[in-house]
Write a protein that holds these residues in place. Structure first.
Motif, mmCIF file in Angstrom:
data_model
loop_
_atom_site.group_PDB
_atom_site.id
_atom_site.type_symbol
_atom_site.label_atom_id
_atom_site.label_comp_id
_atom_site.label_asym_id
_atom_site.label_seq_id
_atom_site.Cartn_x
_atom_site.Cartn_y
_atom_site.Cartn_z
ATOM 1 N N LEU A 1 47.179 80.924 44.702
ATOM 2 C CA LEU A 1 48.360 81.482 45.363
ATOM 3 C C LEU A 1 49.203 80.401 46.023
ATOM 4 O O LEU A 1 50.406 80.560 46.186
ATOM 5 N N ASP A 2 48.580 79.279 46.408
ATOM 6 C CA ASP A 2 49.311 78.279 47.180
ATOM 7 C C ASP A 2 49.496 76.958 46.454
ATOM 8 O O ASP A 2 49.542 75.894 47.051
ATOM 9 N N ASP A 3 49.595 77.001 45.125
ATOM 10 C CA ASP A 3 50.047 75.830 44.395
ATOM 11 C C ASP A 3 50.763 76.286 43.129
ATOM 12 O O ASP A 3 51.016 77.469 42.933
ATOM 13 N N GLN A 4 51.089 75.327 42.241
ATOM 14 C CA GLN A 4 51.934 75.666 41.100
ATOM 15 C C GLN A 4 51.161 76.241 39.914
ATOM 16 O O GLN A 4 51.761 76.560 38.893
ATOM 17 N N SER A 5 49.845 76.383 40.024
ATOM 18 C CA SER A 5 49.069 77.066 38.987
ATOM 19 C C SER A 5 48.924 78.529 39.373
ATOM 20 O O SER A 5 47.848 79.094 39.364
ATOM 21 N N CYS A 6 50.048 79.139 39.720
ATOM 22 C CA CYS A 6 50.034 80.411 40.442
ATOM 23 C C CYS A 6 50.364 81.594 39.561
ATOM 24 O O CYS A 6 51.236 81.532 38.706
ATOM 25 N N SER A 7 49.670 82.717 39.795
ATOM 26 C CA SER A 7 50.019 83.969 39.132
ATOM 27 C C SER A 7 50.606 84.958 40.127
ATOM 28 O O SER A 7 50.748 86.127 39.829
ATOM 29 N N GLY A 8 50.965 84.486 41.329
ATOM 30 C CA GLY A 8 51.522 85.363 42.346
ATOM 31 C C GLY A 8 52.781 84.803 42.969
ATOM 32 O O GLY A 8 53.010 84.961 44.168
ATOM 33 N N ARG A 9 53.629 84.138 42.151
ATOM 34 C CA ARG A 9 54.833 83.487 42.692
ATOM 35 C C ARG A 9 55.722 84.476 43.437
ATOM 36 O O ARG A 9 56.182 84.219 44.538
ATOM 37 N N THR A 10 56.002 85.623 42.788
ATOM 38 C CA THR A 10 56.920 86.589 43.392
ATOM 39 C C THR A 10 56.380 87.088 44.726
ATOM 40 O O THR A 10 57.124 87.238 45.700
ATOM 41 N N LEU A 11 55.088 87.316 44.786
ATOM 42 C CA LEU A 11 54.456 87.825 46.003
ATOM 43 C C LEU A 11 54.632 86.854 47.162
ATOM 44 O O LEU A 11 55.050 87.219 48.256
#
Length: 503
Positions: A372-382
């Motif tokens: 959630l807190d880096d660029q390998s993220c699946s929750g950008r919008t959140l």
């Protein structure tokens, strides 16, 4: 109804007519004191999203002293573990060998050793309005936000770096010849923080969001995005001397790289996404920077660093720091600058439930495919919307212990027979999980009392007010739909927990 309430309703009605429903949603989400006026402080978050964060003293041209000291930097790399990719193997889900050709062939750094003028590292020095331990600033500002969207995927060659981007581009080029200093997704760029100061030196902690394009024509683009590059540099205040430099991709998580590739040449082509584990990607200085030539008091050359030979040897004085914070604290300052949602502390899965047990609070738990807190993220919008909104931050800090966890890490915890209590909590979470992101409210014993999938959440918040089943009303205050929906989710979790907590 009092005169003040009538006036408030009239103002809201006028605002609805002037701005429309969507515009008033945005306005009132910023209007923290609900007076229907935006103070400069209330408007600041939207100003930074529209214009990007301020970057004082940005230098367009970074020059080097030809007679100054030089720093030798060495690169080390272990290639991505292909077996760590969660779903992409040859022939599976349409993945072709050519799609992964650039990834498979990238086994070593492009340049194992390189020499840089020490003065180039001045890009990491703080601007004139920063100088205290803990101060942060944007070295390379992010130019993307939730309004601008993201940069195109169908590119092969990075843009020409400018100003402070030049050194970062040169450093990352030691790994691969096609680094993009500014990533396709926000937050881009680089942030730095003063970790320690002395009379003559700074220790600067930094974090960079950048990515690589691994494929060349005729293969379609393949983006390789490490979760982050982090590290530190110890350099003199006048940037003539660099004592040490270290840059690396953290490898302490089970997955730390996002990969995305196109199945066509256009931006509208289908795209595949996967995540994997990179054991090592690291740059480290071979030693402190040294001059090429030493002169005596009369200006005569007394020693010279030969091309390709041994460097001149010096004994360097010990640095006595007059003020300092820990590396972890400096990294947190940087992280909050990148991600305002981290104003709430997100603990590890086990720490969160231990804290919840001790403080008798519920756990706000997010289970997702990528960090959630880096660029390998699946929750950008959140993270870029509801999790950084003031009302949600306030409720989370007041009533919850927060945690996010990778699915793979919970699967490992569930299989751990040495810790059956934690294994059971992991099982209870995985039982409620659906791809890609699940938000949950759980009791300290791990029981999930309420949960919502990110896709369902986005479907709910994309509804127009007139499409909602509830009549449009100002009676309960006015917030943007994503914030109000997430607040309702958390409040429902608190309410449902009472059934389990009451004797």
């Amino acid at each position: 109804m009092g005169s003040r309430s009538v006036l408030s309703v009239l103002r809201q009605d006028a605002g609805l007519k002037a701005l429309g429903a969507d515009g008033l949603f945005l306005f009132t989400s910023l209007d923290a004191d609900r007076d229907l006026y935006l103070s400069p402080e209330e408007f600041k978050p939207i100003a930074e999203k529209l214009t990007g964060p301020p970057c004082p003293d940005y230098e367009e041209d970074v020059t080097s002293d030809p007679d100054g000291e030089t720093l030798t930097v060495r690169a080390k790399m272990q290639p991505l573990l292909l077996d760590s990719m969660t779903k992409s193997k040859d022939g599976f889900l349409g993945v072709t060998h050519s799609s992964l050709s650039g990834l498979r062939s990238w086994q070593n750094p492009a340049v194992s050793s390189s020499t840089f003028p020490a003065s180039q590292f001045k890009v990491f020095l703080p601007p004139s309005n920063k100088g205290a331990v803990g101060d942060t600033w944007w070295v390379v500002p992010s130019e993307l936000n939730i309004f601008t969207g993201y940069l195109p995927n169908n590119r092969y060659q990075p843009p020409t770096p400018r100003g402070k981007e030049v050194l970062i581009h040169s450093l990352l080029s030691m790994f691969h010849p096609r680094p993009f200093v500014k990533s396709r997704f926000a937050p881009q760029g680089a942030v730095a923080c003063i970790r320690a100061i002395s009379d003559f030196y700074y220790d600067i902690v930094f974090r960079i969001h950048a990515e690589f394009q691994l494929n060349e024509v005729p293969n379609f683009p393949f983006w390789f995005t490490p979760g982050q590059f982090t590290g530190n540099v110890v350099l003199s205040r006048d940037s003539t001397h660099v004592r040490e430099f270290h840059l690396y991709v953290p490898s302490d998580r089970s997955l730390n790289v996002d990969m995305e590739w196109l199945y066509g040449a256009s931006e509208s082509s289908n795209m595949e996404v996967d995540i994997g584990y990179l054991p090592q990607m690291e740059l480290r200085s071979a030693g402190p920077s040294v001059p090429l030539v030493i002169h005596d008091e009369q200006g005569n050359v007394v020693d010279t660093q030969k091309q390709g030979g041994e460097p001149i040897h010096f004994v360097f004085e010990e640095i006595h720091w007059t003020a300092a914070i820990s590396r972890e604290e400096a990294a947190r300052h940087v992280e909050v600058t990148f991600y305002p949602f981290k104003k709430v502390s997100y603990l590890s899965f086990s720490e969160a439930f231990n804290r919840a047990q001790a403080e008798k609070k519920l756990v706000h738990s997010i289970l997702l495919w990528g960090a959630l807190d880096d660029q390998s993220c699946s929750g950008r919008t959140l993270r870029e919307t509801v999790l950084e909104s003031s009302p949600v931050l306030a409720l989370l800090n007041q009533s919850f212990i927060s945690s996010w966890t990778l699915v793979k890490e919970l699967e490992d915890l569930q299989a751990d027979e040495g810790n059956l209590v934690l294994s059971e909590k992991a099982r209870l979470h995985l039982e409620k999980y659906s791809f890609p992101v699940e938000m949950m409210v759980a009791l300290p014993n791990g029981t999930v009392v309420h949960h919502i999938n990110a896709n369902n959440f986005l479907d709910q918040t994309s509804m127009k007010p007139e499409e909602d089943e509830a009549p449009f009303s100002f009676s309960g205050g006015f917030e943007d739909p994503s914030t109000s929906t997430y607040l309702r989710f958390l409040e429902e979790g608190l309410e449902k927990a009472k059934e389990y907590l009451e004797p």
